[in-house]
Design a protein around this motif. Structure first.
Motif, mmCIF file in Angstrom:
data_model
loop_
_atom_site.group_PDB
_atom_site.id
_atom_site.type_symbol
_atom_site.label_atom_id
_atom_site.label_comp_id
_atom_site.label_asym_id
_atom_site.label_seq_id
_atom_site.Cartn_x
_atom_site.Cartn_y
_atom_site.Cartn_z
ATOM 1 N N MET A 186 -13.946 -11.082 -4.883
ATOM 2 C CA MET A 186 -12.973 -10.253 -5.135
ATOM 3 C C MET A 186 -13.378 -9.129 -6.116
ATOM 4 O O MET A 186 -12.617 -7.898 -5.893
ATOM 5 C CB MET A 186 -11.538 -11.008 -5.928
ATOM 6 C CG MET A 186 -10.857 -11.814 -5.078
ATOM 7 S SD MET A 186 -9.586 -12.742 -6.160
ATOM 8 C CE MET A 186 -8.486 -13.389 -4.661
ATOM 9 N N SER B 258 -8.545 -9.231 1.261
ATOM 10 C CA SER B 258 -7.905 -9.426 0.174
ATOM 11 C C SER B 258 -6.748 -10.316 0.380
ATOM 12 O O SER B 258 -6.558 -11.351 -0.668
ATOM 13 C CB SER B 258 -7.013 -8.199 -0.415
ATOM 14 O OG SER B 258 -6.225 -7.498 0.775
ATOM 15 N N PRO C 70 -14.066 -6.360 -0.426
ATOM 16 C CA PRO C 70 -12.895 -7.138 -0.980
ATOM 17 C C PRO C 70 -11.607 -6.750 -0.271
ATOM 18 O O PRO C 70 -10.657 -7.667 -0.210
ATOM 19 C CB PRO C 70 -13.103 -7.322 -2.401
ATOM 20 C CG PRO C 70 -13.712 -5.752 -2.621
ATOM 21 C CD PRO C 70 -14.728 -5.736 -1.685
ATOM 22 N N GLU C 71 -11.290 -5.563 -0.197
ATOM 23 C CA GLU C 71 -10.224 -5.099 0.366
ATOM 24 C C GLU C 71 -9.754 -5.665 1.530
ATOM 25 O O GLU C 71 -8.721 -6.000 1.979
ATOM 26 C CB GLU C 71 -9.979 -3.423 0.137
ATOM 27 C CG GLU C 71 -10.064 -2.776 -1.057
ATOM 28 C CD GLU C 71 -8.906 -3.373 -2.008
ATOM 29 O OE1 GLU C 71 -7.651 -3.370 -1.408
ATOM 30 O OE2 GLU C 71 -9.022 -3.609 -3.080
ATOM 31 N N ALA D 27 -7.102 -14.214 -1.843
ATOM 32 C CA ALA D 27 -6.059 -14.513 -2.659
ATOM 33 C C ALA D 27 -5.662 -15.811 -2.163
ATOM 34 O O ALA D 27 -5.290 -16.754 -3.087
ATOM 35 C CB ALA D 27 -5.140 -13.707 -2.479
ATOM 36 N N GLU E 170 1.523 -15.541 -0.408
ATOM 37 C CA GLU E 170 0.891 -14.273 -0.770
ATOM 38 C C GLU E 170 1.605 -13.298 0.166
ATOM 39 O O GLU E 170 1.967 -12.095 -0.231
ATOM 40 C CB GLU E 170 -0.600 -14.155 -0.255
ATOM 41 C CG GLU E 170 -1.657 -14.899 -0.976
ATOM 42 C CD GLU E 170 -1.543 -14.319 -2.526
ATOM 43 O OE1 GLU E 170 -1.709 -12.936 -2.577
ATOM 44 O OE2 GLU E 170 -1.374 -15.108 -3.347
#
Length: 252
Positions: free
Chosen positions: A57, A139, A135-136, A143, A199
């Motif tokens: 992340m 994401s 990581p975007e 998560a 999420e």
């Protein structure tokens, strides 16, 4: 001319073996790529699985955990726990689409400076072939993986391994190690689906079909996991948009 991709790798090294092996590689001037950023820990068993996900992340292209060889752990069996936890972490990373090759575990003794250098070279080359990690882009699944690794159910089950495989459960039965691994992965898969839904619900009230589209779970799977989450008091029905029910998260 475009510069060649140089991986950024986070490496957790246990104090007694692999960190000493890295130190030996340095004083012996064994060559290896300057791609790793080291975090020194007293034992590889102290590396929480969620730390691996947090490394990804944070923008690292790969996360490595180095520990003592089996039988040489300063704390008896910390590295055994590491091996089992990393097996599940890699399985979850594959399930999420991130890829199991973004994390790895290796064993190095204090006398194996050359082996340490060889491992860093090998894993750098592998990561270079994988390319940069964004990581975007991942994401949501990252998560969700972190949510699994932090979940009470998953942590309780991992903590019960010795009780269930070496002693016995409340019915006076033991599980074979392979049976326990299968149970753990089944639970991890269900927790992953629930974590994905939670999420998505952070964005606000959602319908089943909206959740399905964003999580890439089937409508049936979303419906089942929403029922589980409602029973656990983590989700509730917010109301209707026309005839379509919409759900919200109650998670803190």
């Amino acid at each position: 001319m475009e510069e060649a991709f140089e991986p950024r790798i986070l490496a957790f090294l246990c104090n007694w073996c692999s960190y000493a092996g890295a130190d030996l590689a340095g004083v012996s001037r064994f060559q290896y790529p300057p791609t790793i950023r080291i975090i020194r820990t007293m034992c590889s068993g102290r590396v929480d699985p969620v730390h691996v996900v947090e490394g990804l992340m944070s923008g690292y292209d790969c996360v490595l955990v180095f520990g003592c060889h089996f039988g040489d752990c300063h704390y008896v069996d910390g590295n055994l726990y590491t091996a089992k936890r990393m097996d599940v972490v890699k399985w979850l990373l594959d399930l999420s689409g991130v890829g199991a090759d973004r994390a790895e575990v290796r064993w190095v003794s204090a006398a194996e400076g050359q082996l340490f250098a060889d491992y860093v070279t090998e894993l750098t080359e592998r990561t270079r072939k994988l390319g940069p990690f964004d990581p975007e882009t991942f994401s949501l699944p990252l998560a969700a993986v972190a949510g699994v690794l932090n979940s009470v159910r998953f942590r309780w089950l991992t903590g019960m391994e010795r009780q269930l495989t070496e002693r016995e459960n409340v019915y006076h039965r033991k599980l074979e190690e392979d049976q326990f691994k299968q149970v753990l992965k089944t639970v991890a898969g269900l927790e992953y689906q629930k974590a994905l839904i939670l999420e998505v619900l952070k964005e606000g009230a959602q319908s089943v079909r909206e959740i399905s589209r964003k999580t890439k779970l089937s409508v049936y799977e979303v419906s089942l996991r929403l029922t589980d989450l409602e029973k656990a008091g983590q989700v509730e029905l917010k109301g209707y948009e026309g005839t379509t029910p919409r759900f919200i998260s109650l998670a803190a």
